[in-house]
Design a protein around this motif. Structure first.
Motif, PDB file in Angstrom:
ATOM      1  N   GLY A 117     -59.162  10.440   7.303  1.00  0.00           N
ATOM      2  CA  GLY A 117     -57.988  10.183   6.459  1.00  0.00           C
ATOM      3  C   GLY A 117     -57.983   8.745   5.986  1.00  0.00           C
ATOM      4  O   GLY A 117     -57.743   8.455   4.802  1.00  0.00           O
ATOM      5  N   LYS A 118     -58.279   7.835   6.915  1.00  0.00           N
ATOM      6  CA  LYS A 118     -58.282   6.402   6.558  1.00  0.00           C
ATOM      7  C   LYS A 118     -59.393   6.107   5.560  1.00  0.00           C
ATOM      8  O   LYS A 118     -59.232   5.337   4.621  1.00  0.00           O
ATOM      9  CB  LYS A 118     -58.448   5.550   7.810  1.00  0.00           C
TER      10      LYS A 118
ATOM     11  N   THR B 219     -55.637  -0.565   5.754  1.00  0.00           N
ATOM     12  CA  THR B 219     -56.373   0.588   6.287  1.00  0.00           C
ATOM     13  C   THR B 219     -57.752   0.179   6.798  1.00  0.00           C
ATOM     14  O   THR B 219     -58.225   0.718   7.801  1.00  0.00           O
ATOM     15  CB  THR B 219     -56.496   1.695   5.209  1.00  0.00           C
ATOM     16  N   ILE B 220     -58.382  -0.791   6.137  1.00  0.00           N
ATOM     17  CA  ILE B 220     -59.691  -1.265   6.622  1.00  0.00           C
ATOM     18  C   ILE B 220     -59.531  -1.889   8.012  1.00  0.00           C
ATOM     19  O   ILE B 220     -60.334  -1.646   8.915  1.00  0.00           O
ATOM     20  CB  ILE B 220     -60.309  -2.288   5.634  1.00  0.00           C
ATOM     21  N   ILE B 221     -58.447  -2.671   8.192  1.00  0.00           N
ATOM     22  CA  ILE B 221     -58.215  -3.303   9.498  1.00  0.00           C
ATOM     23  C   ILE B 221     -57.995  -2.222  10.563  1.00  0.00           C
ATOM     24  O   ILE B 221     -58.586  -2.254  11.652  1.00  0.00           O
ATOM     25  CB  ILE B 221     -57.016  -4.280   9.421  1.00  0.00           C
ATOM     26  N   LEU B 222     -57.162  -1.208  10.238  1.00  0.00           N
ATOM     27  CA  LEU B 222     -56.880  -0.133  11.196  1.00  0.00           C
ATOM     28  C   LEU B 222     -58.156   0.658  11.516  1.00  0.00           C
ATOM     29  O   LEU B 222     -58.413   1.007  12.667  1.00  0.00           O
ATOM     30  CB  LEU B 222     -55.811   0.818  10.641  1.00  0.00           C
TER      31      LEU B 222
ATOM     32  N   MET C  74     -67.046  -7.908   5.610  1.00  0.00           N
ATOM     33  CA  MET C  74     -65.900  -8.531   6.278  1.00  0.00           C
ATOM     34  C   MET C  74     -65.781 -10.027   5.938  1.00  0.00           C
ATOM     35  O   MET C  74     -64.816 -10.681   6.298  1.00  0.00           O
ATOM     36  CB  MET C  74     -65.982  -8.333   7.806  1.00  0.00           C
ATOM     37  N   ILE C  75     -66.809 -10.562   5.287  1.00  0.00           N
ATOM     38  CA  ILE C  75     -66.722 -11.953   4.820  1.00  0.00           C
ATOM     39  C   ILE C  75     -66.307 -11.944   3.339  1.00  0.00           C
ATOM     40  O   ILE C  75     -65.392 -12.652   2.925  1.00  0.00           O
ATOM     41  CB  ILE C  75     -68.079 -12.677   4.972  1.00  0.00           C
TER      42      ILE C  75
END
Ligand code: HEM
Length: 254
Positions: A12-13, A83-86, A114-115
């Motif tokens: 879902g994410k 959502t990327i963090i979760l 992530m950079i």
């Protein structure tokens, strides 16, 4: 409720990241095409910018449509980043399952996501402060004089360079992002993967060339200097009036 349950799953994410990323990509395409008006000269790009503010003015009021677009963009951006963090947290918790990831599947773009992501966020904030609100003014700025603002900014080599380097990061981010989007939406399969990689590469390269052409060509002197803007004209008038008053004063001195 079912949507929330779906969001809580990893798939879902991934859908939310893919769809919001797709929306942000479409904004970039539109922005890049809009920037191409700079090649038509000051009148063209300035009136394009004005048109963005007067579009559907009867319905939304002056600048109203732009605000609707800005809010939509912000919703996509927040959905994408949160959502990327979760998802990263969820993946970390489930790490033992994925420990045998193939190293060969990793590319420079995937390793630097992530950079490049946070760097793009910082860039966008500074970019808006420079060209939209004029809060950060390393060079002269006048509201609505888009051509003059761009031309003045990109006379400075380090500003032009920062823009081109940032477009490099954005291009890397897009290359991996578009490829991941195809995977998350389940569009990829062995027969199509080569074409999908090619589509990701071409999209990222076109965005890079389209955006970077503006600072590069302005800095290299390929685009003509803007005619004096209202602010500069007023400045010149005030200065010459002062000068006339000064010389007249000198003549009247005994
Ligand atoms: C060489 C590259 C770029 C140039 C020359 C450029 C130029 C501009 C200019 C002149 C404006 C102000 C337009 C106006 O006032 O009508 C603007 C606004 C904006 N740009 Fe860019 N841009 C570039 C790249 C980017 C990138 C890569 C992003 C996103 C990652 C971006 C996001 C935005 C946003 C969000 C706004 C504010 C729109 C608004 O709220 O009115 N720009 N850009």
């Amino acid at each position: 409720m079912r949507l929330l349950k779906f969001y809580q799953t990893s798939i879902g994410k991934k859908y939310v990241v893919a769809i919001s990323g797709g929306g942000l990509f479409l904004f970039l395409v539109a922005h890049m095409l809009g920037n191409m008006w700079v090649y038509g000269g000051a009148e063209e790009i300035d009136s394009y910018s004005h048109h963005l503010r007067t579009f559907m003015e009867d319905f939304f009021g002056y600048g109203g449509f732009l605000w609707v677009a800005r809010i939509g963009l912000l919703v996509f951006l927040i959905a994408h980043v949160v959502t990327i963090i979760l998802l990263a947290k969820q993946n970390r918790r489930a790490k033992p399952k994925y420990q045998h990831r193939h190293k060969s599947a990793r590319t420079l773009a995937s390793m630097t996501m992530m950079i490049s992501g946070p760097l793009i966020l910082v860039y966008v904030v500074l970019h808006i402060l420079q060209f939209t609100t004029g809060t950060v003014q390393p060079t002269s700025y006048e509201q609505g004089a888009v051509y003059a603002n761009l031309w003045n900014a990109f006379q400075v080599w380090w500003i032009a360079l920062i823009y081109v380097v940032m477009m490099g990061f954005i291009c890397l981010h897009l290359y991996h992002g578009i490829w991941s989007m195809f995977q998350s939406l389940g569009i990829n399969n062995q027969d199509r993967n080569d074409s999908l990689r090619l589509i990701s590469t071409i999209s990222a390269v076109v965005i890079f060339l389209g955006f970077s052409s503006v600072p590069t060509l302005i800095w290299s002197g390929a685009l003509p200097a803007p005619e004096a803007t209202e602010a500069t004209q007023q400045h010149v008038m005030v200065e010459s009036e002062d000068l006339i008053a000064q010389t007249e004063g000198e003549h009247h001195e005994p």
